[in-house]
Design a protein around this motif. Sequence first.
Motif, PDB file in Angstrom:
ATOM      1  N   ARG A 338       0.841  -1.203   0.000  1.00 24.93           N
ATOM      2  CA  ARG A 338       0.000   0.000   0.000  1.00 24.93           C
ATOM      3  C   ARG A 338       0.875   1.251   0.000  1.00 24.93           C
ATOM      4  O   ARG A 338       0.633   2.200  -0.754  1.00 24.93           O
ATOM      5  CB  ARG A 338      -0.898  -0.034   1.234  1.00 24.93           C
ATOM      6  CG  ARG A 338      -1.712   1.212   1.466  1.00 24.93           C
ATOM      7  CD  ARG A 338      -2.283   1.221   2.879  1.00 24.93           C
ATOM      8  NE  ARG A 338      -2.857   2.525   3.136  1.00 24.93           N
ATOM      9  CZ  ARG A 338      -4.133   2.844   2.898  1.00 24.93           C
ATOM     10  NH1 ARG A 338      -4.936   1.937   2.414  1.00 24.93           N
ATOM     11  NH2 ARG A 338      -4.568   4.054   3.139  1.00 24.93           N
ATOM     12  N   GLN A 342       1.288   4.198  -2.947  1.00 23.60           N
ATOM     13  CA  GLN A 342       0.967   5.597  -2.666  1.00 23.60           C
ATOM     14  C   GLN A 342       2.152   6.512  -2.963  1.00 23.60           C
ATOM     15  O   GLN A 342       1.966   7.647  -3.416  1.00 23.60           O
ATOM     16  CB  GLN A 342       0.558   5.763  -1.206  1.00 23.60           C
ATOM     17  CG  GLN A 342      -0.824   5.224  -0.872  1.00 23.60           C
ATOM     18  CD  GLN A 342      -1.171   5.464   0.580  1.00 23.60           C
ATOM     19  OE1 GLN A 342      -0.468   5.022   1.479  1.00 23.60           O
ATOM     20  NE2 GLN A 342      -2.266   6.168   0.815  1.00 23.60           N
ATOM     21  N   ALA A 360       0.627   4.577   6.875  1.00 19.53           N
ATOM     22  CA  ALA A 360      -0.122   3.576   6.115  1.00 19.53           C
ATOM     23  C   ALA A 360      -0.591   2.453   7.027  1.00 19.53           C
ATOM     24  O   ALA A 360      -1.716   1.954   6.902  1.00 19.53           O
ATOM     25  CB  ALA A 360       0.748   3.020   4.988  1.00 19.53           C
ATOM     26  N   VAL A 363      -3.576   3.689   9.148  1.00 19.92           N
ATOM     27  CA  VAL A 363      -4.842   3.710   8.407  1.00 19.92           C
ATOM     28  C   VAL A 363      -5.447   2.315   8.351  1.00 19.92           C
ATOM     29  O   VAL A 363      -6.658   2.140   8.555  1.00 19.92           O
ATOM     30  CB  VAL A 363      -4.628   4.275   6.986  1.00 19.92           C
ATOM     31  CG1 VAL A 363      -5.872   4.077   6.126  1.00 19.92           C
ATOM     32  CG2 VAL A 363      -4.269   5.757   7.048  1.00 19.92           C
ATOM     33  N   LEU A 364      -4.635   1.317   8.089  1.00 23.39           N
ATOM     34  CA  LEU A 364      -5.152  -0.049   8.060  1.00 23.39           C
ATOM     35  C   LEU A 364      -5.651  -0.468   9.441  1.00 23.39           C
ATOM     36  O   LEU A 364      -6.715  -1.094   9.566  1.00 23.39           O
ATOM     37  CB  LEU A 364      -4.076  -1.022   7.582  1.00 23.39           C
ATOM     38  CG  LEU A 364      -3.700  -0.947   6.099  1.00 23.39           C
ATOM     39  CD1 LEU A 364      -2.618  -1.960   5.775  1.00 23.39           C
ATOM     40  CD2 LEU A 364      -4.915  -1.181   5.210  1.00 23.39           C
ATOM     41  N   THR A 367      -8.798   2.360  10.508  1.00 27.28           N
ATOM     42  CA  THR A 367      -9.942   2.465   9.599  1.00 27.28           C
ATOM     43  C   THR A 367     -10.397   1.096   9.106  1.00 27.28           C
ATOM     44  O   THR A 367     -11.516   0.669   9.341  1.00 27.28           O
ATOM     45  CB  THR A 367      -9.603   3.372   8.409  1.00 27.28           C
ATOM     46  OG1 THR A 367      -9.172   4.655   8.896  1.00 27.28           O
ATOM     47  CG2 THR A 367     -10.818   3.561   7.515  1.00 27.28           C
ATOM     48  N   TRP A 368      -9.528   0.372   8.436  1.00 26.12           N
ATOM     49  CA  TRP A 368      -9.910  -0.915   7.858  1.00 26.12           C
ATOM     50  C   TRP A 368     -10.164  -1.971   8.932  1.00 26.12           C
ATOM     51  O   TRP A 368     -11.271  -2.513   9.031  1.00 26.12           O
ATOM     52  CB  TRP A 368      -8.804  -1.411   6.912  1.00 26.12           C
ATOM     53  CG  TRP A 368      -8.679  -0.661   5.632  1.00 26.12           C
ATOM     54  CD1 TRP A 368      -8.350   0.662   5.485  1.00 26.12           C
ATOM     55  CD2 TRP A 368      -8.866  -1.187   4.316  1.00 26.12           C
ATOM     56  NE1 TRP A 368      -8.326   0.995   4.152  1.00 26.12           N
ATOM     57  CE2 TRP A 368      -8.632  -0.120   3.416  1.00 26.12           C
ATOM     58  CE3 TRP A 368      -9.183  -2.439   3.810  1.00 26.12           C
ATOM     59  CZ2 TRP A 368      -8.726  -0.276   2.036  1.00 26.12           C
ATOM     60  CZ3 TRP A 368      -9.267  -2.609   2.437  1.00 26.12           C
ATOM     61  CH2 TRP A 368      -9.043  -1.539   1.563  1.00 26.12           C
ATOM     62  N   VAL A 426      -5.646   2.997  -4.398  1.00 29.21           N
ATOM     63  CA  VAL A 426      -5.567   2.990  -2.939  1.00 29.21           C
ATOM     64  C   VAL A 426      -6.533   4.018  -2.347  1.00 29.21           C
ATOM     65  O   VAL A 426      -7.244   3.740  -1.371  1.00 29.21           O
ATOM     66  CB  VAL A 426      -4.128   3.260  -2.470  1.00 29.21           C
ATOM     67  CG1 VAL A 426      -4.074   3.437  -0.955  1.00 29.21           C
ATOM     68  CG2 VAL A 426      -3.203   2.127  -2.895  1.00 29.21           C
ATOM     69  N   ALA A 427      -6.578   5.204  -2.944  1.00 29.99           N
ATOM     70  CA  ALA A 427      -7.479   6.250  -2.448  1.00 29.99           C
ATOM     71  C   ALA A 427      -8.936   5.829  -2.565  1.00 29.99           C
ATOM     72  O   ALA A 427      -9.749   6.090  -1.654  1.00 29.99           O
ATOM     73  CB  ALA A 427      -7.236   7.552  -3.215  1.00 29.99           C
ATOM     74  N   ASP A 430      -9.788   3.303   0.170  1.00 24.14           N
ATOM     75  CA  ASP A 430      -9.964   3.984   1.458  1.00 24.14           C
ATOM     76  C   ASP A 430     -11.315   4.677   1.535  1.00 24.14           C
ATOM     77  O   ASP A 430     -11.986   4.660   2.578  1.00 24.14           O
ATOM     78  CB  ASP A 430      -8.848   5.012   1.659  1.00 24.14           C
ATOM     79  CG  ASP A 430      -7.538   4.381   2.081  1.00 24.14           C
ATOM     80  OD1 ASP A 430      -7.537   3.191   2.454  1.00 24.14           O
ATOM     81  OD2 ASP A 430      -6.504   5.079   2.041  1.00 24.14           O
ATOM     82  N   GLU A 431     -11.713   5.296   0.439  1.00 26.48           N
ATOM     83  CA  GLU A 431     -12.990   6.013   0.429  1.00 26.48           C
ATOM     84  C   GLU A 431     -14.159   5.048   0.633  1.00 26.48           C
ATOM     85  O   GLU A 431     -15.100   5.350   1.379  1.00 26.48           O
ATOM     86  CB  GLU A 431     -13.142   6.762  -0.895  1.00 26.48           C
ATOM     87  CG  GLU A 431     -14.390   7.628  -0.956  1.00 26.48           C
ATOM     88  CD  GLU A 431     -14.454   8.453  -2.219  1.00 26.48           C
ATOM     89  OE1 GLU A 431     -15.570   8.667  -2.728  1.00 26.48           O
ATOM     90  OE2 GLU A 431     -13.382   8.875  -2.699  1.00 26.48           O
ATOM     91  N   ARG A 434     -14.083   3.946   4.398  1.00 29.88           N
ATOM     92  CA  ARG A 434     -14.496   5.015   5.317  1.00 29.88           C
ATOM     93  C   ARG A 434     -15.994   5.277   5.204  1.00 29.88           C
ATOM     94  O   ARG A 434     -16.678   5.465   6.225  1.00 29.88           O
ATOM     95  CB  ARG A 434     -13.714   6.294   5.012  1.00 29.88           C
ATOM     96  CG  ARG A 434     -12.257   6.238   5.420  1.00 29.88           C
ATOM     97  CD  ARG A 434     -11.621   7.623   5.383  1.00 29.88           C
ATOM     98  NE  ARG A 434     -10.220   7.569   5.737  1.00 29.88           N
ATOM     99  CZ  ARG A 434      -9.211   7.586   4.888  1.00 29.88           C
ATOM    100  NH1 ARG A 434      -9.469   7.664   3.576  1.00 29.88           N
ATOM    101  NH2 ARG A 434      -7.964   7.519   5.302  1.00 29.88           N
TER     102      ARG A 434
END
Length: 521
Positions: A338, A342, A360, A363-364, A367-368, A426-427, A430-431, A434
């Motif tokens: 990832r 990026q 990175a 975020v995983l 968020t994920w 990748v973006a 993420d969107e 989220r």
Amino acid sequence: MPTPYWITATPPAPHGELHIGHLAGPYVAADVLARFLRADGRPVRFATGTADHAASVEARALRTGRKPAEVAEGYRAAITADWRRSGITFDRIVHPRGDQGYTRWIQELFARLHADGVIAPRARLLPYCASCDRWLHGAHVTGGCPHCGRTGAGGTCRACARPNDGGDLLDPTCTRCDTPARPRRCRRLYLPLEPFRDPLADHWAASALPPRLAALCEGLIEDGLPDVAVGHPGEWGIPVPVEEFADHRIDACFETAAMQLFGHGAHEEELPERSVHFCGYGHAFCHAVLLPVLLLAQGLKLPQDFCVNEDFRIGDGGPEGVWALDLLTEFGSDTLRRHVLQARPAGRSTGFDRERLARARRVLDTTWNGWLARVFAAVREESAGVVPGVLPGGTGWDRHVRRVGRGVEELREAYDLESFDPRRAVAMLDEIVRATDDFGHLNTHERRRPHRDGRHLAPLVAQLSVAAGLTAWARPVMPEGADRLAAALRIAPGGPVTAQALAAPAAGTRLDPPSGPVFGF
């Protein structure tokens, strides 16, 4: 069987281990494209090799008192292991010193081109080190590039991607003893490119060349195409199959270009209708000039697409602390893949930033994995760990489905060759995550209604639908986590990147979430 896409990534020279710059260059990005095309049902042959006979391998052996074959085999094993740990799935990795028929095929191609007059002898200057009593070529010599002035090795300048002849290097120096070299006349075999001016120009006009690569090719045409040395006096490499030059070895750049054809299986079957080459700009001459010349010399044509990356700077301290193995051990393949996508140096040079890599992972984690943990916990608490027998739904679900559908369309566009942009992919992922997490938080309050009537279960199934979709949508970028998620949902991994993947596991399926994170670790 349809003719496969042929995807190549520059064969690395096994004079050292892989570092993060290699992963951020051709390898992970090429794997993303290969995985997407395979999942889409399009046949792919994804190939590379190791440039075992590069001069840098022999130079490393001379510095360390080892045999070149030992250096090549040791680092080849490390490189291929790092590819596997990174989730990079080649269909073929050419082993120059191990593949049956490889040396014979390279020599037969060379001899055929020599017999046809494509390869011819020339007497030109070549640096010679009197202290070491050896001719210097490739990594055995450094000097100023005659085209851009940057310091580099003999052969091809990694800064401007133009070839040099060794003898035209400015202030050449032996890399073994660090003493000035003296140019001497040396009779070698060359491949003159000027006879291929018109077919090369037509080939480049028909190929998808990035702007900087197009400027390089047009500049070569404008300045006059050079004669390229394809053999050197030496002991390491494949012997030149021409009697007069029996003590010479085939040039590593020529061999690498020919290796691409061997890796596809061109010695056994027809060429594909389309090829895609991933390489750093400094290696572009081999892919964009020498390879098509080898094809044209045999009366063959092959449309080419190029995904060329710029430099990925790893800092003044060299690769210490950024070896692929160390970072994979610390962060895992999902986080590292990832991050390099990026930070991929697609149109301009970028550099390694450890804080961005750590971000990175955060975020995983937050968020994920945070969202997935909440979904799995809710299924366990509200439905005894099995998929509820209701249709997906909840407040805003129809709107969210449309939003996810648009996101998947953009994701397909980012993955596909015509508009390949893994950073955008990748973006988009993420969107989607989220937005689905927001949908889940919004509908959490359904559980608090005095008379729920099972309405709180529909948003859970809705989120499981998105989770199932991610096993396909995220797999080109993060295959390890996507497969772990598929196992947790008890569904088959690796479907096509389409909106049809938005489908929850069958009602009554008992989920099997992992004890640790799904993506990364």
